[in-house]
Design a protein around this motif. Sequence first.
Motif, mmCIF file in Angstrom:
data_model
loop_
_atom_site.group_PDB
_atom_site.id
_atom_site.type_symbol
_atom_site.label_atom_id
_atom_site.label_comp_id
_atom_site.label_asym_id
_atom_site.label_seq_id
_atom_site.Cartn_x
_atom_site.Cartn_y
_atom_site.Cartn_z
ATOM 1 N N ARG A 240 0.744 -1.415 0.117
ATOM 2 C CA ARG A 240 0.185 0.104 0.384
ATOM 3 C C ARG A 240 0.827 1.182 -0.131
ATOM 4 O O ARG A 240 1.589 1.569 1.007
ATOM 5 N N LEU A 241 0.529 1.900 -0.917
ATOM 6 C CA LEU A 241 1.220 3.021 -1.134
ATOM 7 C C LEU A 241 0.225 4.465 -0.939
ATOM 8 O O LEU A 241 -0.077 4.310 -1.847
ATOM 9 N N PRO A 242 1.241 5.923 -1.417
ATOM 10 C CA PRO A 242 0.181 6.433 -1.108
ATOM 11 C C PRO A 242 0.052 7.488 -3.021
ATOM 12 O O PRO A 242 -0.246 8.694 -3.883
ATOM 13 N N PHE A 243 1.128 6.276 -3.614
ATOM 14 C CA PHE A 243 0.720 6.687 -4.867
ATOM 15 C C PHE A 243 0.860 5.511 -5.918
ATOM 16 O O PHE A 243 1.693 4.768 -5.282
ATOM 17 N N PRO A 244 0.261 5.001 -7.255
ATOM 18 C CA PRO A 244 0.752 4.509 -7.852
ATOM 19 C C PRO A 244 2.041 3.863 -7.488
ATOM 20 O O PRO A 244 3.190 3.989 -8.067
ATOM 21 N N ILE A 245 1.779 1.902 -7.655
ATOM 22 C CA ILE A 245 3.078 1.503 -7.735
ATOM 23 C C ILE A 245 4.486 1.058 -9.188
ATOM 24 O O ILE A 245 5.098 1.438 -9.342
ATOM 25 N N LEU A 246 3.376 1.702 -9.841
ATOM 26 C CA LEU A 246 4.266 1.700 -10.648
ATOM 27 C C LEU A 246 5.661 2.858 -11.494
ATOM 28 O O LEU A 246 6.422 2.726 -11.238
ATOM 29 N N LEU B 273 21.950 9.833 4.333
ATOM 30 C CA LEU B 273 21.098 9.834 5.410
ATOM 31 C C LEU B 273 19.395 10.072 4.291
ATOM 32 O O LEU B 273 18.631 9.733 4.701
ATOM 33 N N LEU B 274 19.998 11.491 3.764
ATOM 34 C CA LEU B 274 19.172 12.315 3.319
ATOM 35 C C LEU B 274 18.821 11.435 1.882
ATOM 36 O O LEU B 274 16.982 10.677 1.737
ATOM 37 N N TRP B 275 19.904 10.612 1.208
ATOM 38 C CA TRP B 275 19.216 9.642 0.142
ATOM 39 C C TRP B 275 17.794 8.418 0.564
ATOM 40 O O TRP B 275 17.124 8.223 0.339
ATOM 41 N N LEU B 276 18.942 7.899 2.170
ATOM 42 C CA LEU B 276 18.337 6.857 2.698
ATOM 43 C C LEU B 276 16.829 6.963 3.310
ATOM 44 O O LEU B 276 15.441 6.207 2.884
ATOM 45 N N ALA B 277 16.304 8.251 3.355
ATOM 46 C CA ALA B 277 15.654 8.348 4.207
ATOM 47 C C ALA B 277 14.120 9.091 3.131
ATOM 48 O O ALA B 277 12.801 8.856 3.375
ATOM 49 N N ALA B 278 14.726 9.212 2.023
ATOM 50 C CA ALA B 278 13.131 9.034 0.472
ATOM 51 C C ALA B 278 13.240 8.112 0.920
ATOM 52 O O ALA B 278 11.712 7.987 0.214
ATOM 53 N N ARG B 279 14.019 6.962 0.442
ATOM 54 C CA ARG B 279 13.980 5.465 0.386
ATOM 55 C C ARG B 279 12.508 4.927 0.553
ATOM 56 O O ARG B 279 11.899 4.688 0.909
ATOM 57 N N LEU B 280 13.027 5.328 1.929
ATOM 58 C CA LEU B 280 12.330 5.153 3.243
ATOM 59 C C LEU B 280 10.885 4.868 3.228
ATOM 60 O O LEU B 280 9.976 4.877 3.532
ATOM 61 N N ALA B 281 11.194 6.920 3.297
ATOM 62 C CA ALA B 281 9.588 8.109 3.391
ATOM 63 C C ALA B 281 8.766 7.052 2.234
ATOM 64 O O ALA B 281 7.294 7.447 2.036
ATOM 65 N N ALA B 282 9.215 6.974 0.678
ATOM 66 C CA ALA B 282 8.170 6.595 -0.208
ATOM 67 C C ALA B 282 7.284 5.527 0.285
ATOM 68 O O ALA B 282 6.059 5.013 -0.827
ATOM 69 N N VAL B 283 7.890 4.613 1.079
ATOM 70 C CA VAL B 283 6.814 3.430 2.038
ATOM 71 C C VAL B 283 6.739 3.438 2.580
ATOM 72 O O VAL B 283 5.136 3.125 3.090
ATOM 73 N N LEU B 284 6.551 4.235 4.001
ATOM 74 C CA LEU B 284 6.690 4.394 5.102
ATOM 75 C C LEU B 284 5.777 5.638 5.763
ATOM 76 O O LEU B 284 5.122 5.710 6.309
ATOM 77 N N ALA B 285 6.129 6.944 4.623
ATOM 78 C CA ALA B 285 5.498 8.834 5.665
ATOM 79 C C ALA B 285 4.736 8.535 4.550
ATOM 80 O O ALA B 285 4.425 8.586 3.425
ATOM 81 N N PRO B 286 3.903 9.507 4.959
ATOM 82 C CA PRO B 286 3.023 10.817 3.999
ATOM 83 C C PRO B 286 3.815 10.939 2.797
ATOM 84 O O PRO B 286 5.055 11.279 2.724
#
Length: 404
Positions: free
Chosen positions: A61-67, A110-123
């Motif tokens: 479940r993501l806040p935008f299309p999985i493709l 850490l900024l690069w990693l935070a963005a990767r995690l935020a894509a699936v975990l954050a608003p």
Amino acid sequence: MTQQAAPLMSIHDPAPPAPAALPGWPLLRLGFRPFYLGAALLACVAIPLWIAAFLGHMPLRLPFPILLWHAHEMLFGFAAGVVIGFLLTAVRAWTGLETPRGPVLGVLVLLWLAARLAAVLAPYPVFAVLDMLLLPVVAGFLLRVLIRARNRRNIPLISLLLAMALANAVFHLSVLELIAVPAMSALYAELALILMVISIMTGRVVPMFTKNVTPGLVIQVSRRFELTLLAVTAVTLALWVLGAPAWLVLPASVLSAALHALRLWKWHPRVTLRRPILWILHFSYAWMPVGFVLLALAQLGWVAPSLAVHAFGVGVIGGLIIGMITRTARGHTGRPLQASRGEVVAYALVMLATVLRVLVPAVVPAWYVRALDSAAGLWALAFAIYLVIYVPWLTRTRLDGKDG
């Protein structure tokens, strides 16, 4: 009385000074170390996750299309991460001046990693803000170093980095419905920009690498030819990204395919067959004319455009990345530029994954799902092999004890 020569060193003399300890954690001494490892880890995790969700094996479940997530993370996460690591390392070599290292480099990673995690975990807005920060910040650091060194030749590469940042911003604004531009167009623009970076850099390094290990080999590629190839490639990609009519994209794609095929032929790829660390660069680049041929066929409606996209994305970008992150990492850790058996297996897996993802569905459409699943597994395995080999190397000091 004969005077005796003084001994070179007595037991009372002080010991010679020990070499100065290298500063900081080895992982953060140069940009290629953390960004190569992070990109390889993302390649291992994101593709199997995407395939499992796409084929309905697990919910995602993501806040935008999985493709869009899949395409964005491969371009702005994986490929852009490698580009950043490469440029942070290369600009230091080109100028002799320091690029971000230590705590500053750690913050960028850490900024690069935070963005990767935020894509699936954050608003989604949190992901968008984190993701849009990195490329402009890195471009600013590198531009300052190049200006200080008066290295004007490589400033256009930083311009391409800023153009990538703009494409990323357009993507996020589109997903947030703040602008009326298709998000996929922004992703195609990023793909085109990465292909332009590759077109420029391969023209510089692949002939040089090939000549360096082949005594007597002459590679003659005129500057006029190179500029023509880059101009035609840029025009073709721009027409495609902007959705130009098929009657314009078709001939431009055919001409681009011909020019890239001619360029590869001028590089004498046959002399590299016994040097895997070199042939992976030639084999990967061979997907460039194939991609443009598929793009031309897509204008006629004979194949799906996604085949061209994956010829570029998996074959050209993926293949050149696995080749360059092994070659440059070996060189910058003081190791010989000779691929081990494990690395050769990784090269072959990426090339086989490209065949399965691009050519098998084109020839036998009924095998699409099986080919997709197999390609994903081979891709993930290739980058897992890279991690097994390179994590110990990139987290330790160079073999020769030098900084970097």
